[in-house]
Write a protein that holds these residues in place. Structure first.
Motif, PDB file in Angstrom:
ATOM      1  N   SER A 146     114.557  26.885 152.983  1.00  0.00           N
ATOM      2  CA  SER A 146     113.279  26.700 153.690  1.00  0.00           C
ATOM      3  C   SER A 146     112.851  27.980 154.401  1.00  0.00           C
ATOM      4  N   PHE A 147     113.822  28.671 155.018  1.00  0.00           N
ATOM      5  CA  PHE A 147     113.502  29.920 155.739  1.00  0.00           C
ATOM      6  C   PHE A 147     113.028  30.987 154.752  1.00  0.00           C
ATOM      7  N   CYS A 148     113.675  31.063 153.593  1.00  0.00           N
ATOM      8  CA  CYS A 148     113.284  32.045 152.565  1.00  0.00           C
ATOM      9  C   CYS A 148     111.853  31.802 152.100  1.00  0.00           C
ATOM     10  N   LYS A 149     111.535  30.544 151.803  1.00  0.00           N
ATOM     11  CA  LYS A 149     110.203  30.214 151.277  1.00  0.00           C
ATOM     12  C   LYS A 149     109.113  30.405 152.337  1.00  0.00           C
ATOM     13  N   GLU A 150     109.420  30.035 153.569  1.00  0.00           N
ATOM     14  CA  GLU A 150     108.434  30.165 154.649  1.00  0.00           C
ATOM     15  C   GLU A 150     108.109  31.617 154.968  1.00  0.00           C
ATOM     16  N   ASN A 151     109.049  32.515 154.645  1.00  0.00           N
ATOM     17  CA  ASN A 151     108.877  33.924 155.007  1.00  0.00           C
ATOM     18  C   ASN A 151     108.732  34.842 153.802  1.00  0.00           C
ATOM     19  N   GLY A 152     108.284  34.277 152.691  1.00  0.00           N
ATOM     20  CA  GLY A 152     107.945  35.077 151.519  1.00  0.00           C
ATOM     21  C   GLY A 152     109.104  35.754 150.814  1.00  0.00           C
ATOM     22  N   SER A 197     122.675  22.751 156.959  1.00  0.00           N
ATOM     23  CA  SER A 197     121.301  22.406 156.607  1.00  0.00           C
ATOM     24  C   SER A 197     120.380  23.626 156.708  1.00  0.00           C
ATOM     25  N   ASN A 198     119.266  23.506 157.448  1.00  0.00           N
ATOM     26  CA  ASN A 198     118.290  24.600 157.566  1.00  0.00           C
ATOM     27  C   ASN A 198     118.470  25.418 158.841  1.00  0.00           C
ATOM     28  N   ASP A 199     119.586  25.215 159.520  1.00  0.00           N
ATOM     29  CA  ASP A 199     119.809  25.932 160.781  1.00  0.00           C
ATOM     30  C   ASP A 199     119.971  27.433 160.517  1.00  0.00           C
ATOM     31  N   TRP A 200     119.170  28.236 161.161  1.00  0.00           N
ATOM     32  CA  TRP A 200     119.235  29.695 161.006  1.00  0.00           C
ATOM     33  C   TRP A 200     118.714  30.350 162.282  1.00  0.00           C
ATOM     34  N   PRO A 201     119.531  30.325 163.348  1.00  0.00           N
ATOM     35  CA  PRO A 201     119.058  30.777 164.667  1.00  0.00           C
ATOM     36  C   PRO A 201     118.656  32.240 164.745  1.00  0.00           C
ATOM     37  N   SER A 202     119.164  33.097 163.867  1.00  0.00           N
ATOM     38  CA  SER A 202     118.821  34.523 163.957  1.00  0.00           C
ATOM     39  C   SER A 202     117.372  34.794 163.537  1.00  0.00           C
ATOM     40  N   LYS A 203     116.799  33.886 162.723  1.00  0.00           N
ATOM     41  CA  LYS A 203     115.426  34.059 162.217  1.00  0.00           C
ATOM     42  C   LYS A 203     115.239  35.429 161.578  1.00  0.00           C
ATOM     43  N   SER A 204     116.277  35.889 160.893  1.00  0.00           N
ATOM     44  CA  SER A 204     116.254  37.224 160.302  1.00  0.00           C
ATOM     45  C   SER A 204     116.925  37.199 158.927  1.00  0.00           C
TER      46      SER A 204
END
Length: 201
Positions: free
Chosen positions: A60-66, A89-96
């Motif tokens: 989800s993080f990959c798709k949301e951020n291109g 799951s979709n937990d990714w606190p670094s947002k990087s």
């Protein structure tokens, strides 16, 4: 103290054919991850828990951020048990995409040598944290409340039995050793039966 993965060294191959469907990497993931969960180290020979393919940096993080290409890049895949995959799951606190943690929160790639820096096993086989990031992972994967240590101890016991059997074979003229040999053979057969019927357990 022991490694989460024991004596297995997980390394992703770099020479592979690029595939558009990440699920088609399953066979090489099984080889590269030695048929164990990259996160908790459970051996799939002993458990009926379903194996899954986790996106280390979440889908989800990959798709949301291109960064759609990371959805099928082998470097971003982890062979995982369904429990670890669900807990992360979709937990990714670094947002990087470049920093996987901030030294307090986040995750460590189980195919990197850093995994051993943050997590290890105690003498009972329980996964314990060595760092703050390790604490975060223990909490989110729920390593501290799952019976991971039992599976680990069973596997370690079987490995020791195999070594013991070889030593006993060299002393078969001794009646006491012969008795131990028979008992160890029966126990090893029980382990094999356990593997064969793991789906029913």
């Amino acid at each position: 103290m022991a490694r989460v993965h024991g004596n297995r060294i997980i390394t992703r191959r770099t020479n592979y054919s690029l595939l558009k469907d990440y699920r088609n990497y399953r066979s090489i993931l099984i080889e590269d991850f030695k048929n164990i969960c990259g996160y908790c180290g459970k051996n799939f020979e002993y458990i009926s828990c379903q194996s899954q393919i986790d996106h280390f940096i979440p889908l989800s993080f990959c798709k949301e951020n291109g960064k759609d290409e990371l959805t099928y890049k082998y470097e971003n895949l982890v062979y995982s048990c369904s429990v670890c995959n669900r807990n992360k799951s979709n937990d990714w606190p670094s947002k990087s995409f470049t920093s996987h943690h901030n030294n307090i929160q986040g995750y460590v790639d189980p195919a990197s040598s850093d995994y051993d820096v943050h997590l290890s096993r105690d003498e009972n086989g329980s996964i314990i944290a060595n760092t703050e990031v390790g604490n975060y992972m223990v909490s989110h994967f729920k390593f501290n409340v799952r019976p991971i240590d039992i599976i680990w101890l069973v596997e370690q016991l079987q490995e020791k039995l195999i070594v013991l059997e070889k030593k006993i074979e060299q002393q078969m003229d001794n009646e006491s050793f012969k008795e131990f040999y028979i008992i160890s053979k029966k126990l090893n057969k029980s382990f094999s039966t356990l593997k064969e019927h793991k789906e029913q357990l």
